[in-house]
Scaffold this motif. Structure first.
Motif, PDB file in Angstrom:
ATOM      1  N   TYR A 142       0.528  -0.826  -0.072  1.00 37.06           N
ATOM      2  CA  TYR A 142       0.222  -0.248   0.421  1.00 37.06           C
ATOM      3  C   TYR A 142       0.785   1.258   0.343  1.00 37.06           C
ATOM      4  O   TYR A 142       0.129   2.168   0.748  1.00 37.06           O
ATOM      5  N   ARG A 143       1.831   1.105  -0.841  1.00 33.49           N
ATOM      6  CA  ARG A 143       2.361   2.497  -0.843  1.00 33.49           C
ATOM      7  C   ARG A 143       2.538   3.455  -2.152  1.00 33.49           C
ATOM      8  O   ARG A 143       2.938   4.082  -1.868  1.00 33.49           O
ATOM      9  N   VAL A 144       1.457   2.677  -3.310  1.00 31.47           N
ATOM     10  CA  VAL A 144       1.525   3.874  -4.177  1.00 31.47           C
ATOM     11  C   VAL A 144       0.301   4.505  -4.546  1.00 31.47           C
ATOM     12  O   VAL A 144      -1.114   3.745  -3.899  1.00 31.47           O
ATOM     13  N   ALA A 145       0.455   6.050  -4.964  1.00 34.00           N
ATOM     14  CA  ALA A 145      -0.774   6.742  -5.567  1.00 34.00           C
ATOM     15  C   ALA A 145      -0.088   7.643  -5.847  1.00 34.00           C
ATOM     16  O   ALA A 145       0.569   7.197  -7.115  1.00 34.00           O
ATOM     17  N   THR A 146      -1.665   8.066  -6.359  1.00 35.17           N
ATOM     18  CA  THR A 146      -1.516   8.239  -8.464  1.00 35.17           C
ATOM     19  C   THR A 146      -1.522   9.865  -7.385  1.00 35.17           C
ATOM     20  O   THR A 146      -2.731  10.629  -7.268  1.00 35.17           O
ATOM     21  N   MET A 147      -1.319  11.413  -8.406  1.00 34.52           N
ATOM     22  CA  MET A 147      -1.148  12.880  -8.135  1.00 34.52           C
ATOM     23  C   MET A 147      -1.879  12.404  -9.711  1.00 34.52           C
ATOM     24  O   MET A 147      -1.542  12.187 -11.058  1.00 34.52           O
ATOM     25  N   VAL A 148      -2.660  13.809  -9.761  1.00 38.34           N
ATOM     26  CA  VAL A 148      -3.902  13.871 -10.809  1.00 38.34           C
ATOM     27  C   VAL A 148      -3.914  15.393 -10.160  1.00 38.34           C
ATOM     28  O   VAL A 148      -4.174  15.786  -9.612  1.00 38.34           O
ATOM     29  N   ILE A 149      -3.315  16.223 -11.705  1.00 41.21           N
ATOM     30  CA  ILE A 149      -3.105  17.283 -11.777  1.00 41.21           C
ATOM     31  C   ILE A 149      -4.145  17.789 -13.320  1.00 41.21           C
ATOM     32  O   ILE A 149      -3.135  17.584 -13.919  1.00 41.21           O
ATOM     33  N   PHE A 150      -4.932  18.417 -12.268  1.00 40.33           N
ATOM     34  CA  PHE A 150      -6.077  18.592 -13.467  1.00 40.33           C
ATOM     35  C   PHE A 150      -6.061  20.182 -13.869  1.00 40.33           C
ATOM     36  O   PHE A 150      -5.965  21.183 -13.162  1.00 40.33           O
ATOM     37  N   GLY A 151      -6.992  20.694 -14.917  1.00 38.22           N
ATOM     38  CA  GLY A 151      -7.819  21.832 -15.741  1.00 38.22           C
ATOM     39  C   GLY A 151      -6.207  22.904 -16.092  1.00 38.22           C
ATOM     40  O   GLY A 151      -7.105  23.980 -15.606  1.00 38.22           O
TER      41      GLY A 151
END
Length: 203
Positions: free
Chosen positions: A99-108
């Motif tokens: 459980y170490r993975v994350a996803t960053m989302v920069i949108f707009g």
């Protein structure tokens, strides 16, 4: 994909390439969304120094849509938004039991109805996370695309909204036939963002 201290140079190179392509082809493509997979173990502390990350409801359809179907609801364990910016990260279980993975989302990043995420914050996030997993490019046009012509070359799927039980003016090309181009989305941008006039987006 992008390693070391070259993140901003790579991003600048991408923007330069897009601008050069636009000039040579009389186009107007822009970067709209940046996604980055990262390890919380090494990056979370630095990200927390950027501001307040507030926990949000991961089952909120509006939030999940921002993942553009790259993760399922079952894969997301929690989601956080940086203050009131269009910047999120999603914790996932795709590397369980770690459980170490994350996803960053920069949108707009390309918007008309409100300001995009602050450039200085985007720059800081990229300098922390280093790697860019993928980007969404968009092309805006002041007329409706010729959908019948597109159907001759692609399998065009019209989105059916189960909530209103009707087809919408959003279309997907899920098999593009182009390497590194996962899918194409075509939709009425003016309708979505309550803009005046005609504006369609190909993303």
């Amino acid at each position: 994909m992008y390693k070391g201290n070259y993140t901003m140079n790579i991003l600048q190179e991408l923007e330069n390439y897009i601008n050069e392509f636009n000039q040579d082809n009389n186009e107007n493509n822009s970067i709209d969304t940046i996604r980055i997979d990262f390890s919380k173990q090494h990056k979370k502390k630095s990200l927390e120094q950027l501001g307040r990350w507030k926990k949000i409801n991961k089952n909120d359809k509006r939030i999940m849509d921002k993942l553009k179907r790259r993760l399922s609801v079952d894969e997301v364990t929690s989601a956080y938004q940086l203050e009131n910016h269009n910047i999120y990260y999603y914790n996932s279980n795709k590397d369980k039991p770690k459980y170490r993975v994350a996803t960053m989302v920069i949108f707009g990043l390309k918007q008309y109805h409100k300001a995009p995420p602050p450039q200085n914050i985007v720059t800081k996030i990229l300098s922390i996370l280093k790697d860019i997993t993928n980007i969404d490019l968009c092309f805006d046009m002041k007329q409706k695309p010729n959908l019948e012509l597109l159907k001759k070359h692609f399998e065009l799927k019209r989105y059916f909204d189960k909530k209103i039980k009707a087809y919408t003016d959003t279309y997907y090309i899920n098999e593009t036939g182009v390497l590194m181009l996962d899918k194409i989305c075509i939709y009425d941008k003016a309708f979505k963002n309550k803009l005046t006039g005609i504006l369609w987006r190909i993303e």
